[in-house]
Design an enzyme around this catalytic site. Sequence first.
Site, PDB file in Angstrom:
ATOM      1  N   GLY A 257     -17.916  25.074 -56.791  1.00 33.57           N
ATOM      2  CA  GLY A 257     -17.143  26.296 -56.996  1.00 33.57           C
ATOM      3  C   GLY A 257     -17.986  27.558 -57.026  1.00 33.57           C
ATOM      4  CD  GLU A 299     -19.281  17.151 -57.621  1.00 37.24           C
ATOM      5  OE1 GLU A 299     -18.222  17.796 -57.555  1.00 37.24           O
ATOM      6  OE2 GLU A 299     -19.315  15.978 -58.001  1.00 37.24           O
ATOM      7  N   PRO A 300     -22.383  21.935 -55.054  1.00 36.71           N
ATOM      8  CG  PRO A 300     -24.458  22.847 -54.437  1.00 36.71           C
ATOM      9  CD  PRO A 300     -23.837  21.768 -55.281  1.00 36.71           C
ATOM     10  N   GLY A 301     -20.632  23.359 -52.334  1.00 34.41           N
ATOM     11  CA  GLY A 301     -20.246  23.183 -50.938  1.00 34.41           C
ATOM     12  C   GLY A 301     -20.361  24.531 -50.249  1.00 34.41           C
ATOM     13  NE  ARG A 302     -16.054  28.994 -51.790  1.00 30.48           N
ATOM     14  CZ  ARG A 302     -14.867  29.007 -51.194  1.00 30.48           C
ATOM     15  NH1 ARG A 302     -14.682  29.760 -50.129  1.00 30.48           N
ATOM     16  NH2 ARG A 302     -13.860  28.295 -51.675  1.00 30.48           N
ATOM     17  CE1 TYR A 343      -6.980  28.290 -49.827  1.00 32.60           C
ATOM     18  CE2 TYR A 343      -8.742  28.609 -48.237  1.00 32.60           C
ATOM     19  CZ  TYR A 343      -7.942  27.775 -48.971  1.00 32.60           C
ATOM     20  OH  TYR A 343      -8.116  26.422 -48.868  1.00 32.60           O
ATOM     21  CB  CYS A 370       2.418  32.920 -31.006  1.00 35.62           C
ATOM     22  SG  CYS A 370       1.819  33.140 -29.335  1.00 35.62           S
ATOM     23  CD  GLU A 371       2.202  31.524 -37.260  1.00 34.40           C
ATOM     24  OE1 GLU A 371       2.441  32.034 -38.370  1.00 34.40           O
ATOM     25  OE2 GLU A 371       2.660  30.448 -36.874  1.00 34.40           O
ATOM     26  CE1 TYR A 399     -14.013  23.584 -48.802  1.00 31.42           C
ATOM     27  CE2 TYR A 399     -15.327  25.459 -49.501  1.00 31.42           C
ATOM     28  CZ  TYR A 399     -14.909  24.153 -49.686  1.00 31.42           C
ATOM     29  OH  TYR A 399     -15.396  23.425 -50.737  1.00 31.42           O
TER      30      TYR A 399
HETATM   31  C1  LIG Z   1     -14.325  21.269 -53.219  1.00 31.24           C
HETATM   32  C2  LIG Z   1     -15.113  20.564 -54.248  1.00 31.24           C
HETATM   33  C3  LIG Z   1     -16.425  20.944 -54.516  1.00 31.24           C
HETATM   34  C4  LIG Z   1     -17.107  22.093 -53.823  1.00 31.24           C
HETATM   35  O1  LIG Z   1     -16.579  23.337 -54.091  1.00 31.24           O
HETATM   36  P1  LIG Z   1     -17.337  24.605 -53.496  1.00 31.24           P
HETATM   37  O2  LIG Z   1     -16.555  25.758 -53.940  1.00 31.24           O
HETATM   38  O3  LIG Z   1     -17.341  24.472 -52.033  1.00 31.24           O
HETATM   39  O4  LIG Z   1     -18.706  24.606 -54.084  1.00 31.24           O
HETATM   40  C5  LIG Z   1     -17.144  20.220 -55.453  1.00 31.24           C
HETATM   41  N1  LIG Z   1     -16.589  19.175 -56.092  1.00 31.24           N
HETATM   42  C6  LIG Z   1     -15.330  18.774 -55.867  1.00 31.24           C
HETATM   43  C7  LIG Z   1     -14.790  17.617 -56.588  1.00 31.24           C
HETATM   44  C8  LIG Z   1     -14.547  19.449 -54.941  1.00 31.24           C
HETATM   45  O5  LIG Z   1     -13.295  19.063 -54.719  1.00 31.24           O
END
Ligand SMILES: *Cc1c(COP(=O)(O)O)cnc(C)c1O
Length: 441
Positions: A257, A299-302, A343, A370-371, A399
């Site tokens: 997050g 757990e960084p993704g973004r 979003y 087409c939106e 994302y």
């Molecule tokens: C989506 C998610 C993340 C990653 O969130 P980011 O905002 O991308 O860092 C981590 N853990 C879980 C369980 C998720 O569903």
Amino acid sequence: MNIKFSAKLSLFPLTSEVNNQGHLCIGGCDTVDLAEELGTPLYIFDEFTIRHECHQFITEFSKYYQDTMVIYASKAFLNRALAAVIAQEGLGLDVVSGGELAIAHSVDFPLSKVYFHGNNKTLEELELALDWNVGRVVVDNLYELELLNKLAYDKGINQDILLRITPGVDPHTHKYTTTGTLDSKFGFPLATGQAEEAVEQATAASNINLVGFHFHLGSPIFELEPYRLATELVLRFVSQMKRKDSFEFNELSVGGGFAVQYSLDSKAPDVAEYAQAIGEKLNDLIPQFELDYPRLIIEPGRAIVAQAGVALYKVGAIKEIPAIRKYICIDGGMNDNIRPALYGTKHEALVANKALQEESEIVTIAGKLCESGDILVRDTNLPSVSPGDIIAVPVCGAYSIPMWSNYNALPRPAIIMVNEGKANLIRRRETYQDLIGLDTI
Ligand SMILES: *Cc1c(COP(=O)(O)O)cnc(C)c1O
């Protein structure tokens, strides 16, 4: 060079610069040349920026809490090339489906470092996870707990799990991406006693080994306090449970997050601030609650891939409604980046072939789908734009790609990874034949 421009450049990957032709360059590659050679829309990833972010999370978090393991949340974007980079950087992987697991498996990602999340893992997915020996299954509900225990029993395996706790903390982000509040489809709520019941069932299960707890509040989270609060609630819960049930508390995952800056007016905390807030809270509370120090999982993704990714589009039609609005139409849109429509994400944009020109007008960048909601960037400052110009949109690495669709039967774009002057095609552009080929009649 005007000041607005250099501020915009700071949103682009760390290797971004402007060459003497006034072209945006990333990873030593001229983006205008890349658009010419490979066509548009085109997604560019800067390998240096991805590696830098991985390194940042590892070093900053271990400064405040030494036993930290960083796992990349692959739903932000995963393909084979990226999975290989993540593995080289020593991170683990958070997957949420058999498909993500299969991509990781296909590049020999160390599966003992894979954490399998999701609120409705199917029987087939759980079987695959057990057959491939994934490190942890993060169990989300009692149905899954029973199913997993039975499958593990049948295979003669003892599976390590974390329980996903819903702490009831609001991270103040978009409601579609809020996950840790009581009324959520994810996890075992603390407030209702269901988390307690889950611990009892997990410790009683024959083929399941409870090694820790997980929470994930939502995304993106621009505040630090929700992490502190949720950490406290979950640690208190763990200390209560340890008094009556027998399990080792080896791991605490505080989820992901971590926010990134998308536009000039939305600053995000930096990695060090999150690390300090979470690390200090843990060091404070663990002795207070008389717990052993667990491994911290983040757990960084973004935050790993967002800034590394840039989308390039070519300008076609330009529609001006006098005294109302000027629409700059591009050759992609909500099919390749649905985030503004879904979003309300605010992006910035740059004209990649006019990167040194003065910004002279306010325009709206519209997609070709087409939106009417297919607007990529509303009311942004650009130099005078003409058909054929290349628009570069920064912070598109997370994302966007995993939510790509073939809406309006548009083939999905190509992806390249750039590094030190070399551009590597990591996914080819789809063709009309790709669109037609899956139909069976
Ligand atoms: C989506 C998610 C993340 C990653 O969130 P980011 O905002 O991308 O860092 C981590 N853990 C879980 C369980 C998720 O569903």
